[in-house]
Every structure is written in structure tokens, then in C-alpha cells.
Design an enzyme around this catalytic site. Structure first.
Site, mmCIF file in Angstrom:
data_model
loop_
_atom_site.group_PDB
_atom_site.id
_atom_site.type_symbol
_atom_site.label_atom_id
_atom_site.label_comp_id
_atom_site.label_asym_id
_atom_site.label_seq_id
_atom_site.Cartn_x
_atom_site.Cartn_y
_atom_site.Cartn_z
ATOM 1 N N SER A 148 17.775 -28.666 -42.312
ATOM 2 C CA SER A 148 16.879 -27.878 -41.449
ATOM 3 C C SER A 148 17.708 -27.123 -40.429
ATOM 4 O O SER A 148 18.927 -27.318 -40.323
ATOM 5 C CB SER A 148 15.869 -28.787 -40.738
ATOM 6 O OG SER A 148 16.435 -29.337 -39.564
ATOM 7 N N TYR A 173 17.983 -36.809 -35.101
ATOM 8 C CA TYR A 173 17.508 -35.964 -36.201
ATOM 9 C C TYR A 173 18.523 -34.869 -36.494
ATOM 10 O O TYR A 173 18.876 -34.608 -37.654
ATOM 11 C CB TYR A 173 16.155 -35.359 -35.846
ATOM 12 C CG TYR A 173 15.593 -34.436 -36.906
ATOM 13 C CD1 TYR A 173 15.209 -34.921 -38.153
ATOM 14 C CD2 TYR A 173 15.444 -33.071 -36.664
ATOM 15 C CE1 TYR A 173 14.696 -34.084 -39.130
ATOM 16 C CE2 TYR A 173 14.929 -32.219 -37.626
ATOM 17 C CZ TYR A 173 14.555 -32.726 -38.859
ATOM 18 O OH TYR A 173 14.054 -31.879 -39.828
#
Length: 303
Positions: A148, A173
Site C-alpha cells: 500500500s 502497519y
């Protein structure tokens, strides 16, 4: 007009495995590959949810769908899933490392690793290593690892991969998503050094509406975070658009191993797939090799 699912070439005779196939980008990937004739193994943590998704696709007239129970947070489950696939099929053409979790409160995997790093990176790396022998002799075999935009602010906590100190759920993350790109590029480098015909790609969906954002908001309970998501809402594209970069990497004849694909517009936030920039840390061979060696140690400790 940019590349769309209509441009996916015929996939008949090809066997694909998609992790997290019951929802979001994984479900869209499964649907698109099956529409083009591939046999798709839907690797899902929750068998009940996986079977519900499979039935949904069958009602749409699709076929060639199989279900595989896989919990990426448990390396023992990864080993069982790989053994099951080997026993049942004995080969694999395409692996899409799609599943992921985003920004939960600090939790540990079955083997005691920070959950996002374990699921998003370690589990997929272990799965890939187990399945590569099944891909070695297959035509146009590909591994696609989904990352991402969080890779761009991510950094590897070399002295504390488990975030035992000052845990930040978005920081963890970002680490896991940077690790995805580093893994994809290092895998390509290692495959090339062995003259393997298997190719490794990275892809990211930009800002796409999936299950990840609601899950992150629910686990965080932060009103400011919810406000930011509402303000950003007009930028979000559909999951059917967000899935295009990983489908391009998985199927486009002119896609090249070692490349990274993402949306073409608004700095990689949305739009049709194109080759996109890579986080600087992932371009550093020494950092990639360091992460590979550390990850292998963590994986092999429990396998």
C-alpha cells in the site's frame, strides 16, 4: 482509456491462489481471474466466510473455485495449507499475496510476533517459499505481493520488529507494507540469480474502499481518525478499480518482474494501473537482504 479487466488475457489452464479471497480486493481478484477461465484457490482464514464468498461467485455463474483454509497469523497453518495444495494439485501458476490487516491494537501472532508484521509479511513470505517449488516448472509463473501507499512512510524497526516499545498501530502497519515491497524486490533478485523463470511483482491499490478502513476505525475508536477518513472519502475509488494494479501484475503480458504497479492519478491514489515509484528503503539491496535474513530466522524458528 487505461487498462481494465477486459484487457486480462485468457487464463484457462492456469491455477491461481489468492490469499484473503473472501472479501475486498481478494474477492475482486478471484472474480476477475475466474471470469477469464482460471482455476482459483480461495485461501481464507475463516472457512465459513470463505465458503459464503465461494457460493456468491458460483451464483454469478463462475466455476473452477476451490477453498483452502489458511491463517497467515499461524506459521503452522501456512505449512499445512502449502502441503494440502501440493498434495491436491502439485503445481501452481500464480500466487497473489493479497490478504492483510491494518492498524489493530497491538496483538501477537501464534508464534509471538507483532500481528501486522506476522500476517502481512512473515506469513506471506513463508507461504511463498513453500509454494515456489510448485511454480518452478510452470509457464509464466508469477508471485504478486500486495502492498500500500503506507510503504512510503514506513520504516523497519531493526531493533524492535515486534514493537514492544511505544507501539503505534499505523507505524507498525507502515513497517509491514514496506516489508512487502522489500520482499517482492528481493525475491525477484534471488529468482534471477538462480535463473528461475518465476517472476515477482509488487502492487498497491491506492486509496480503495475495502474492509480495511472500517476495521481499522472500529478497532481504534478514535474520533479524529474517523473525521480524517470522512474528509478523504471523495478520494476513495472502488475496490474494482483498486484491484487493477495487482491484476495487471498478475496477468499483463508486458508486466516485468521486479516492477511495482499502482494507480496512475493523484500521486498514486486512484486511476488505472501504471508502474509507480518504490519506497527508497526497498531500493536498497542491503536493507532488503537484511530483512530477508531476519525474516527467515523468525520463520525457521517455528517451522
Amino acid at each position: 482509456m487505461g487498462w481494465t479487466i477486459n484487457d486480462i488475457p485468457c487464463q484457462e489452464g492456469r491455477l491461481a491462489l489468492v490469499t484473503g479471497a473472501n472479501i475486498g480486493l481478494g474477492l475482486e481478484t478471484t472474480r476477475s481471474l475466474a471470469q477469464k477461465g482460471a482455476t482459483v484457490i480461495m485461501a481464507c482464514r475463516n472457512r465459513k466466510k470463505g465458503e459464503a464468498a465461494r457460493r456468491q461467485l458460483l451464483t454469478e455463474g463462475l466455476s473452477g473455485l476451490d477453498l483452502l483454509e489458511l491463517d497467515l497469523a499461524d506459521l503452522d497453518s501456512v505449512g499445512r495449507a502449502a502441503a494440502s495444495l501440493n498434495e491436491q494439485y502439485g503445481h501452481l501458476n500464480l500466487l497473489v499475496n493479497n490478504a492483510g490487516i491494518m492498524a489493530p491494537p497491538r496483538q501477537l501472532s501464534a508464534q509471538g510476533y507483532e500481528l501486522q508484521f506476522a500476517v502481512n509479511h512473515l506469513g506471506h513470505m513463508a507461504l511463498t517459499q513453500r509454494l515456489l517449488p510448485l511454480m518452478a516448472s510452470q509457464a509464466d509463473a508469477r508471485v504478486v505481493t500486495v502492498t500500500s501507499g503506507a510503504q512510503y512512510f514506513g520504516r523497519i524497526r531493526w531493533d524492535d520488529l515486534n514493537w514492544t516499545k511505544r507501539y503505534d498501530r499505523y507505524g507498525a502497519y507502515g513497517q509491514s507494507k514496506l516489508a512487502n515491497v522489500m520482499f517482492a524486490l528481493e525475491l525477484q533478485s534471488r529468482l534471477q540469480s538462480k535463473n528461475s523463470s518465476v517472476q515477482s511483482f509488487a502492487a498497491h491499490p491506492g486509496i480503495a474502499r475495502t474492509n480495511l478502513q472500517p476495521a481499522a476505525l472500529a478497532s481504534g475508536g478514535n474520533h479524529w481518525e474517523a473525521l480524517v477518513y470522512r474528509l478523504m472519502d471523495p478520494l476513495f475509488q472502488s475496490s474494482s478499480m483498486g484491484v487493477l494494479p495487482q491484476l495487471y501484475a498478475a496477468t499483463a503480458p508486458n508486466a516485468q518482474g521486479g516492477e511495482h504497479y499502482g494507480p496512475a492519478q493523484l500521486g498514486g491514489l486512484r486511476g488505472s494501473p501504471t508502474q509507480c515509484r518504490i519506497a527508497p528503503a526497498a531500493l536498497d539491496p542491503q536493507q532488503r537482504q537484511r530483512l530477508w535474513i531476519l525474516s527467515e530466522k523468525l520463520i525457521n524458528t517455528h517451522t
